[in-house]
Scaffold this motif. Structure first.
Motif, short mmCIF file in Angstrom:
data_model
loop_
_atom_site.label_atom_id
_atom_site.label_comp_id
_atom_site.label_asym_id
_atom_site.label_seq_id
_atom_site.Cartn_x
_atom_site.Cartn_y
_atom_site.Cartn_z
N ALA A 73 6.01 -8.81 81.49
CA ALA A 73 4.58 -9.03 81.73
C ALA A 73 4.05 -10.11 80.80
N LEU A 74 4.46 -10.06 79.52
CA LEU A 74 4.01 -11.10 78.57
C LEU A 74 4.55 -12.47 78.96
N ALA A 75 5.80 -12.52 79.42
CA ALA A 75 6.38 -13.78 79.87
C ALA A 75 5.60 -14.31 81.08
N GLN A 76 5.25 -13.40 81.98
CA GLN A 76 4.47 -13.80 83.16
C GLN A 76 3.11 -14.34 82.74
N VAL A 77 2.46 -13.65 81.81
CA VAL A 77 1.14 -14.10 81.32
C VAL A 77 1.28 -15.46 80.63
N GLU A 78 2.33 -15.61 79.82
CA GLU A 78 2.56 -16.88 79.11
C GLU A 78 2.81 -18.01 80.11
N LYS A 79 3.59 -17.71 81.13
CA LYS A 79 3.87 -18.72 82.16
C LYS A 79 2.59 -19.12 82.90
N GLU A 80 1.78 -18.11 83.25
CA GLU A 80 0.52 -18.41 83.95
C GLU A 80 -0.43 -19.20 83.04
N LYS A 81 -0.41 -18.86 81.75
CA LYS A 81 -1.25 -19.59 80.79
C LYS A 81 -0.81 -21.05 80.71
N ARG A 82 0.51 -21.27 80.63
CA ARG A 82 1.04 -22.62 80.57
C ARG A 82 0.69 -23.40 81.84
N LEU A 83 0.86 -22.76 83.00
CA LEU A 83 0.51 -23.40 84.27
C LEU A 83 -0.98 -23.71 84.35
N SER A 84 -1.79 -22.80 83.79
CA SER A 84 -3.23 -23.03 83.77
C SER A 84 -3.57 -24.24 82.91
#
Length: 191
Positions: A73-84
């Motif tokens: 979940a943290l990796a997913q959030v980090e990935k979405e943050k990076r994409l954002s």
């Protein structure tokens, strides 16, 4: 959603001959899933060059370890943050490029307007010069017409004077011929 999973786990627990520790682990996982919410972000893939691998939500639910689920979940959030951040940077760069293009277009438009104004001023100056030359030429022509009219009047006056002289001369000759009784040598000038 967490409560539904807890009820599901509780209803399955009596049917399965699982040790009580496993049921507790499932409850902890459900509680941890409730604590770490995964925000749903809509990604516009129409402009993206490459789409990253997205971890399906079902993979998070099927994991058995609580720390693994949290890491995923943290990796997913980090990935979405990076994409954002990438998307925000992209939009910023597009805005900068658009602003720069608008500024350049404005500069070109002002340059064009100044050149047009300069040429129109030159054209107006030339037109004024032509109008002045036209007026001068017209004045010269009027002076010539007046001079020709004056010369014509002088010629008319000379013709009238000559006619008057010839009439006087003819009258004198006629009087002379009457007085002397002689006949003129030429009766008519046309015969």
């Amino acid at each position: 959603m967490a409560e539904a999973e807890q009820k599901k786990v509780e209803t399955e627990a009596p049917a399965l001959p699982a040790p009580p520790a496993t049921v507790e682990a499932h409850k902890d996982v459900a509680v941890e899933k409730a604590v770490v919410p995964v925000p749903e972000v809509k990604v516009d893939d129409s402009k993206a060059l490459a789409v990253g691998d997205k971890i399906p939500d079902s993979a998070v639910v099927k994991s058995s370890g609580g720390s693994i689920d949290r890491d995923v979940a943290l990796a997913q959030v980090e990935k979405e943050k990076r994409l954002s951040f990438v998307k925000a940077w992209e939009e910023s760069e597009k805005t900068k490029a658009e602003n720069k293009a608008q500024k350049q277009l404005s500069t070109v438009a002002s340059w064009e307007n100044s050149k047009k104004a300069s040429l129109e001023a030159k054209l107006k100056k030339i037109e004024e010069q032509l109008e002045h030359q036209k007026a001068q030429y017209a004045e010269k022509m009027r002076n010539k017409v007046a001079l020709i009219h004056k010369q014509a009047e002088e010629k008319r006056a000379m013709v009238e004077a000559r006619r008057g002289e010839e009439l006087l001369k003819a009258e004198e000759m006629a009087a002379k011929y009457r007085a002397t009784g002689h006949t003129p040598k030429k009766l008519l000038g046309c015969f």
